[in-house]
Enzyme design. Structure first.
Site, PDB file in Angstrom:
ATOM      1  N   SER A  47       0.825  10.151   4.624  1.00 28.53           N
ATOM      2  CA  SER A  47      -0.428  10.906   4.648  1.00 28.53           C
ATOM      3  C   SER A  47      -1.352  10.543   3.486  1.00 28.53           C
ATOM      4  O   SER A  47      -2.443  11.099   3.381  1.00 28.53           O
ATOM      5  CB  SER A  47      -0.134  12.399   4.661  1.00 28.53           C
ATOM      6  OG  SER A  47       0.666  12.725   3.542  1.00 28.53           O
ATOM      7  N   ILE A  49      -1.362  11.203   0.373  1.00 30.01           N
ATOM      8  CA  ILE A  49      -1.696  12.331  -0.501  1.00 30.01           C
ATOM      9  C   ILE A  49      -0.898  12.233  -1.797  1.00 30.01           C
ATOM     10  O   ILE A  49       0.280  11.873  -1.777  1.00 30.01           O
ATOM     11  CB  ILE A  49      -1.397  13.676   0.207  1.00 30.01           C
ATOM     12  CG1 ILE A  49      -2.364  13.867   1.382  1.00 30.01           C
ATOM     13  CG2 ILE A  49      -1.489  14.853  -0.758  1.00 30.01           C
ATOM     14  CD1 ILE A  49      -2.044  15.041   2.263  1.00 30.01           C
ATOM     15  N   HIS A  51       0.617  14.535  -4.260  1.00 26.56           N
ATOM     16  CA  HIS A  51       0.974  15.952  -4.277  1.00 26.56           C
ATOM     17  C   HIS A  51       1.023  16.499  -5.702  1.00 26.56           C
ATOM     18  O   HIS A  51       1.135  15.746  -6.668  1.00 26.56           O
ATOM     19  CB  HIS A  51       2.346  16.155  -3.635  1.00 26.56           C
ATOM     20  CG  HIS A  51       2.421  15.696  -2.215  1.00 26.56           C
ATOM     21  ND1 HIS A  51       1.899  16.430  -1.178  1.00 26.56           N
ATOM     22  CD2 HIS A  51       2.945  14.573  -1.658  1.00 26.56           C
ATOM     23  CE1 HIS A  51       2.113  15.780  -0.037  1.00 26.56           C
ATOM     24  NE2 HIS A  51       2.738  14.650  -0.297  1.00 26.56           N
ATOM     25  N   ARG A 313      10.083   8.436   7.154  1.00 24.75           N
ATOM     26  CA  ARG A 313      10.426   8.869   5.803  1.00 24.75           C
ATOM     27  C   ARG A 313      11.927   8.639   5.600  1.00 24.75           C
ATOM     28  O   ARG A 313      12.732   9.033   6.445  1.00 24.75           O
ATOM     29  CB  ARG A 313      10.121  10.353   5.635  1.00 24.75           C
ATOM     30  CG  ARG A 313       8.756  10.812   6.165  1.00 24.75           C
ATOM     31  CD  ARG A 313       8.757  12.328   6.103  1.00 24.75           C
ATOM     32  NE  ARG A 313       7.613  12.992   6.670  1.00 24.75           N
ATOM     33  CZ  ARG A 313       7.438  13.293   7.958  1.00 24.75           C
ATOM     34  NH1 ARG A 313       8.322  12.920   8.850  1.00 24.75           N
ATOM     35  NH2 ARG A 313       6.386  13.978   8.354  1.00 24.75           N
ATOM     36  N   CYS A 403     -16.192  -8.138   9.068  1.00 35.39           N
ATOM     37  CA  CYS A 403     -15.792  -6.909   9.764  1.00 35.39           C
ATOM     38  C   CYS A 403     -17.006  -6.007   9.820  1.00 35.39           C
ATOM     39  O   CYS A 403     -17.440  -5.477   8.806  1.00 35.39           O
ATOM     40  CB  CYS A 403     -14.636  -6.230   9.035  1.00 35.39           C
ATOM     41  SG  CYS A 403     -14.308  -4.541   9.569  1.00 35.39           S
ATOM     42  N   CYS A 440     -13.355  -0.523  15.848  1.00 34.80           N
ATOM     43  CA  CYS A 440     -13.009  -1.494  16.909  1.00 34.80           C
ATOM     44  C   CYS A 440     -11.609  -2.062  16.700  1.00 34.80           C
ATOM     45  O   CYS A 440     -11.120  -2.837  17.513  1.00 34.80           O
ATOM     46  CB  CYS A 440     -14.055  -2.594  17.027  1.00 34.80           C
ATOM     47  SG  CYS A 440     -13.777  -4.025  15.967  1.00 34.80           S
ATOM     48  N   CYS A 445     -13.553  -8.602  14.429  1.00 33.94           N
ATOM     49  CA  CYS A 445     -13.256  -9.451  13.271  1.00 33.94           C
ATOM     50  C   CYS A 445     -11.920 -10.168  13.394  1.00 33.94           C
ATOM     51  O   CYS A 445     -11.702 -11.179  12.748  1.00 33.94           O
ATOM     52  CB  CYS A 445     -13.321  -8.645  11.970  1.00 33.94           C
ATOM     53  SG  CYS A 445     -12.010  -7.431  11.799  1.00 33.94           S
TER      54      CYS A 445
END
Lengths: 479, 425
Positions: A47, A49, A51, A313, A403, A440, A445
């Site tokens: 994710s 993140i 923490h 994980r 791109c 896309c 690209c």
């Protein structure tokens, strides 16, 4: 035979962080990885993140390391030029039952020494997050929960380690470890044998298989699959914070948050699976994400998805993050259970590992000429217009947009290919400069990047891989 | 500003594909002095550069041309008329209010173009595997049909040898034939709906003639392979379009091509604050192809996805003509705005608005139906009054229909279009 002092197995976040930490000392380090690119498996599909550790199990090593790691990122992100933002998380209680859980969650945060968690009223939360479910009863604000570019974090740690003398050996799957008289002797890899004093097992999903090679397999890795959606930057229903669900006894639940590049990320599922290679997204998984996230953000527009992915994980059984050294096996360090908090705690784990090595008698002298800073790839589209103009003047390849969705120039792609530990595959380019990561998904690209890789690496187009050997992009040229 | 190059023109056209070329020619013919095309590719022609098959121009030239032959005629005309163009130039921003385009290339560097009017002709992009959420892994060997077509026809590169195609769009069917001719084996074309997404003639010429099976009411339920595609699971779908998983079968292949629809590419349009029609995903336009921003016109697949390039050229000529008029200050003000409202079995109508009392007395409506029907009458009503009826043997969502309306007949503020079944009428 190659000789070194330390072999780190696994070039994920933890392996790269340890490599960089050890590169501050007068010691030879080689990082081996089965993959062709640095960045690991779990470290690249999560994710993203950073923490705070407010919800960790108090008193555990995981809690200590996550809580210690979070404040390190401000300086680290600057030193290593890693995109990082402290956007904060909110934990809204949608039902009364959830509302009643808030004091306990707050209490846990304090036990974890995360003291800056605050209570927010429903009105305050709705002002912070207008797209939140209006039925919200109140919730918590966790200001230091942050977002990062997980690919660039690993690349930055690895590139900086490399600049400070660490060697990286990609495509070097470990096949065995030789032990003699209770000490590590050498590591056998697909790219030859490496004589070493220390082995640090940061192999993530495969750490139990490495541990078995030295007879220390007292646990099993149980992959926990997490499926995610990424939504278009232009999606109509966005959030400004990491919007977390109140956890249940079974799962931490599915969140919605912006990515560091402005997309929306939603997920993950949490499914314990037997197969470490099962990286497939499923109807059921995706449907459950939509269903759950709608409870938090009712108008989330799944139709705007530009990709779905899944990460595994490296959970373990028995559970929990483990650091192990053994009296009867000098030089072997085993890290296991590095799961969803792994990206965050990697930098604290690196400090912890080096400290443990010192205590165990390793001779580690600080280098005098350690280079702490790493400069990232210049991101053309983020620059102000006059700087863009000056850059194109200096290097016309910044004027060639490859791109179109993410506005990535040829100059950026060439930098990605030619810098230390440079990109050798389509995915490696994508994870360095985001070419192909837009709406896309490489449709426009991709054909150009195949040609650029072929030209720059001087290989035929059919040798250009998506990532690892065998993942050839095209079957060949025509008659 | 230092290092920033500046240019001026009457009509600036973003995109040098068939839409942009036709608009440029029309703008010149209308008398514009300086018409400038800004093209991101290294050549004009747009997607037609990779469409080396015939089938273009039947409506406009009464001839069957290949893509390059078709746009070649427009390039020739554009050059004769003195249309100017920038190649390998990416537009970064369109400022609708000041009519300033920010773009970049390797020659002039960061460049600002100040225009009298702007025509948006950026075309469309393909929907991807992720847009339609096909489960499974993410190995190499997954391509949109157009990307594979570009690789094959422009870069001389084959993406794979054993192909499954998802979606019966035109590009997918054309690629089925093309890959077969180049020695690949196309195992099947899988279509979710119970009818063809593309043109019937393409099914006949590209699938039937080569013995390539078409599986209607089927879908891919899972992609298998961790490095390269190893195969897919294909299952029939029920009336709810959900796969019947018990009936799924494994089909071995090394490549999956996705021909699952096109999306008008309107990132610049949206950033410029121009209104988008949620059904077409393109800017809402009037009969002059003018968007919600005055002086900003749009045409071709950026407005709505067309079936035939001939239609794109006709529609774009309108955009070019009126963009030239606008730039010269000659676009007459209208007195009233009429909404085009899709009625029974009409998915959308383009233009979305008709301006009455301005320049044109006739307006051509392009529209697509929602579901296929046979023996129908297309009915246009101004409010409740029928103003035009048109019989059709069949209508099909894959094929565009059109109708010409006299704007003087539009008494009501709503123009409603519907499909009536003849058996009921």
């Amino acid at each position: 035979m190659i000789k070194t002092d330390v072999v780190i197995i696994g070039a994920g976040a933890v392996g790269c962080a340890i490599a960089r930490e050890l590169s501050k000392y007068e010691i030879d380090v080689i990082v081996v990885d089965k993959n062709e690119d640095i960045g690991g498996d779990a470290s690249k599909s999560n994710s993203a993140i950073i923490h705070t550790g407010y919800d960790a199990a108090p008193g555990t090593l995981e809690s200590q390391l996550v809580v210690a790691a979070n404040p390190m990122y401000d300086r680290l992100a600057k030193e290593l030029d890693v995109p990082f933002r402290r956007i904060g998380a909110i934990l809204p209680a949608i039902t009364l039952e959830q509302f009643e859980q808030l004091p306990a969650i707050m209490e846990k945060a304090f036990k974890n020494h995360v003291y800056d968690v605050e209570y927010k009223s429903a009105a305050e939360l709705l002002e912070m997050e207008p797209n939140l479910n209006p039925e919200v009863k109140g919730g918590l604000f966790i200001p230091r929960e942050s977002i990062i570019d997980p690919f660039i974090l690993c690349q930055a740690l690895a590139e900086n380690a490399c600049e400070n003398g660490v060697h990286f050996l990609p495509g070097a799957k470990v096949t065995g470890i030789n032990v003699e008289n209770g000490r590590i002797k050498s590591v056998l890899t697909a790219k030859g044998e490496i004589s070493t004093t220390y082995v640090i097992n940061s192999a993530g999903l495969y750490c139990d298989e490495i541990a078995a090679m030295v007879g220390k397999a007292d646990y099993k890795v149980v992959p926990r699959k997490g499926q995610f959606f990424i939504l278009d930057k232009n999606t109509s229903c966005k959030v400004n914070h990491i919007v977390l669900p109140i956890p249940t006894k079974v799962t931490k639940g599915k969140l919605m948050c912006p990515t560091i590049h402005g997309n929306m990320l939603i997920g993950p599922t949490a499914e314990d699976i037997p197969d470490k290679e099962d990286k497939s997204v499923t109807y059921e998984g995706l449907a459950s994400i939509e269903q759950d996230v709608r409870k938090l953000v009712p108008n989330v527009c799944i139709r705007d998805t530009i990709t779905q992915y899944c990460g595994l994980r490296p959970n373990r059984n028995p559970e929990g993050l483990h650091f192990d050294m053994y009296d009867d096996l000098y030089g072997y360090i085993n890290l296991s259970g590095v799961r969803s908090t792994g990206l965050t705690l990697s930098v604290a784990m690196a400090k912890y590992v080096v400290r443990q090595m010192l205590w165990s008698g390793a001779k580690l002298n600080l280098k005098e000429n350690f280079i702490p800073r790493r400069k990232g790839i210049v991101v053309f589209h983020e620059l102000p217009i006059n700087e863009q103009a000056a850059l194109v003047k200096k290097n016309p390849l910044y004027g060639n947009i490859i791109c179109r969705c993410e506005t990535i120039t040829e100059a950026e792609i060439l930098d990605a290919i030619h810098r230390p530990l440079g990109a050798k595959s389509i995915d490696a380019v994508k994870r360095r400069v985001r070419a192909g990561m837009g709406r896309c998904q490489g449709g426009f690209c991709g054909p150009k990047v195949i040609e650029i890789l072929s030209r720059e690496l001087n290989i035929p187009v059919e040798s250009v891989n998506k990532n690892n050997p065998g993942s050839y992009m095209v079957s060949g040229t025509n008659k | 500003m230092e290092n920033i190059f500046e240019m001026f023109c009457d009509v600036a056209i973003v995109g040098g594909g068939p839409a942009g070329l036709s608009a440029a020619v029309a703008a010149k013919e209308e008398g514009s002095q300086k018409v400038l095309i800004i093209e991101r590719d290294n050549a004009l022609g747009g997607i037609l550069q990779q469409c080396i098959h015939p089938g273009f121009g039947l409506k406009l030239f009464n001839e069957e041309l290949t893509g390059p032959e078709y746009y070649g005629r427009f390039i020739k005309k554009a050059k004769e008329l003195g249309v100017e163009y920038l190649l390998s130039t990416m537009v970064l921003e369109v400022n609708a209010e000041n009519k300033i385009i920010t773009c970049v290339n390797s020659q002039t560097g960061l460049t600002l173009i100040k225009a009298g009017s702007i025509v948006l002709a950026m075309g469309c992009r393909e929907r991807t595997r992720a847009n339609i959420m096909v489960p499974g892994t993410r190995p190499a060997g997954l391509y949109t049909a157009g990307s594979a077509q570009r690789l094959l026809n422009r870069q001389n590169i084959m993406v794979g040898k054993k192909i499954v195609i998802l979606g019966s769009g035109d590009i997918g069917m054309i690629m089925a034939r093309r890959m077969t001719l180049e020695g690949a084996r196309v195992v099947m074309v899988v279509e979710l709906m119970d009818y063809l997404a593309g043109l019937t003639r393409n099914k006949v010429q590209c699938l039937d003639d080569f013995g390539i099976p078409l599986r209607l009411s089927h879908t891919i339920t899972k992609i298998v392979g961790n490095k390269r595609v190893e195969g897919v699971y294909v299952a029939p779908v029920g009336p709810d379009r959900k796969p019947v998983v018990e009936k799924e079968e494994f089909v071995e292949c090394d490549t999956v091509l996705f021909s699952v629809g096109l999306i008008p590419e309107n990132e610049l349009t949206k950033k410029a604050g121009i209104k988008i029609d949620p059904v077409t995903s393109g800017p809402a336009v009037d009969q002059y192809m003018q968007t919600s921003a005055e002086g900003i016109f749009a045409c071709g697949n950026v407005v709505h996805v067309n079936d035939l390039v001939d239609n794109v050229s006709s529609e774009s000529a309108i955009a070019g003509k009126y963009a030239a008029k606008y730039a010269a200050g000659n676009l007459n003000a209208h007195t009233r705005l009429v909404r085009c409202v899709p009625g029974v079995n009409i998915r959308y109508i383009c233009p979305q608005f008709i301006k009455v009392g301005g320049d044109e007395e006739k307006a051509r409506l392009y529209f697509r139906v929602q579901k296929p029907m046979k023996q129908v009458t297309l009915v246009a009503k101004s409010g409740s009054e029928i103003i035009l009826k048109q019989k059709e043997i069949r209508v099909n969502p894959g094929e565009m229909n059109s109708m010409e309306i006299e704007t003087s007949k539009l008494a009501s503020d709503d123009l409603i279009l519907e499909v009536d079944s003849d058996s009921q009428a």
